[in-house]
Write an enzyme that holds these catalytic residues in place. Structure first.
Site, PDB file in Angstrom:
ATOM      1  N   TYR A   1      -2.646  -1.256  10.557  1.00  0.00           N
ATOM      2  CA  TYR A   1      -2.623  -1.447   8.906  1.00  0.00           C
ATOM      3  C   TYR A   1      -1.113  -0.796   8.435  1.00  0.00           C
ATOM      4  O   TYR A   1      -0.525  -1.562   7.709  1.00  0.00           O
ATOM      5  CB  TYR A   1      -3.904  -0.582   8.397  1.00  0.00           C
TER       6      TYR A   1
ATOM      7  N   SER B   1       0.859  -1.352   0.142  1.00  0.00           N
ATOM      8  CA  SER B   1       0.089   0.088  -0.008  1.00  0.00           C
ATOM      9  C   SER B   1       0.978   1.224  -0.069  1.00  0.00           C
ATOM     10  O   SER B   1       2.105   1.151   0.468  1.00  0.00           O
ATOM     11  CB  SER B   1      -0.699   0.204   1.291  1.00  0.00           C
TER      12      SER B   1
END
Ligand code: NAD
Length: 268
Positions: free
Chosen positions: A166, A153
């Site tokens: 995350y 990401s």
């Protein structure tokens, strides 16, 4: 599409929706036999739709239920895929989730939940894939004996308040990927990451479902468009193909410029 991945077997984790589903379709179009992994029985209907779609378009696919955070399930999935399809040539380590929260209120369970799927899941699947690549060796299907793409990401480099678990999982993926790329490059195994920006999928629906949310999100994307799973899937096919043979240990950002610090354009 050019059959760049002809006869190769690709395991794609978390492939019953979003980016994984997009990758499954693109890899099948590129000639690969695709294992559409999904985590639990309730995701099977969605996985079946992806498998049926691929098969009705002349591709090869099969669904496989496995929770990537569970060691015994991952070991079993790879063993059964090898038994049924002969080997694994490509792993797309895509499964991931979010459990957001203010840091001081984040429970250990919420921390462990995200780390165990997003990071430990990638470790377990990569380990089993690499063991299979080494066991099988050169089968003449690709210049590399195996390829892994870790779905990271932009948050492997962009800090994200309220999403510490995350962001930590994605930062962890970066050095997991680089460390194993370094370890196995001499074996002709290529390991890279793709770092998507904002891609329209179920994981981030709250960031794009209203006009107001979309406008706010676009402020972070210099290219002025929210991504779609196909943007990531096309990059993944290329990265897994021999066209990218000399690339290992790197992160390809597919983010419409999100990592270009857009806030600095008129304020720096
Ligand atoms: P998504 O929610 O559609 O896909 C995630 C998939 O992972 C789902 O199919 C889910 O069933 C599966 N999954 C969850 N837990 C699992 C488990 N334990 N075992 C196996 N599968 C499991 O969202 P997405 O956006 O397609 O996400 C795919 C990947 O892309 C994730 O790793 C996510 O972090 C990453 N990503 C997405 C974006 C984005 O903007 N959509 C941006 C950056 C990174």
């Amino acid at each position: 599409m050019d059959k760049k991945l002809d006869k190769q077997v690709a395991v794609i984790t978390g492939a019953s929706s979003g980016i994984g589903a997009g990758c499954a379709k693109a890899f099948a179009e590129a000639g690969a036999t695709v294992i559409v992994n999904y985590p639990r029985a309730s995701s099977k209907p969605k996985a079946d739709i992806i498998v049926n779609d691929i098969v009705s378009n002349g591709g090869k696919a099969a669904g496989y239920q496995c929770d990537v955070s569970k060691e015994d399930e991952v070991v079993k999935m790879f063993a059964e895929v090898v038994k049924q399809f002969g080997t694994v040539d490509i792993l797309i380590n895509n499964a991931g989730l979010q459990k957001d929260g203010k840091f001081t209120e984040m429970s250990l369970d919420d921390w462990n939940f995200v780390i165990s799927v997003n990071l430990t899941g990638q470790f377990l699947c990569a380990r089993e894939a690499i063991k299979e690549f080494l066991r099988r060796g050169d089968n003449g299907k690709s210049k590399s004996i195996g390829k892994i793409i870790c779905m990271s990401s932009v948050h492997e480099v962009i800090p994200w308040a309220g999403h510490a678990n995350y962001a930590a999982s994605k930062g962890g993926i970066m050095l997991l990927m680089k460390s194993i790329a370094q370890e196995f490059a001499p074996n002709k195994i290529r390991i890279n990451s793709i770092a998507p920006g904002a891609v329209k999928t179920p994981i981030n629906e709250d960031a794009w479902d209203t006009k107001q949310d979309r406008e706010k999100l676009l402020e972070l994307i210099p290219y002025n468009r929210i991504g779609v799973p196909e943007d990531i899937a096309k990059a993944a096919v290329w990265l897994a193909s021999d066209d990218a043979e000399y690339i290992t240990g790197t992160t390809l950002f597919v983010d419409g410029g999100m990592t270009l610090y857009p806030g600095f354009v008129d304020n720096g």
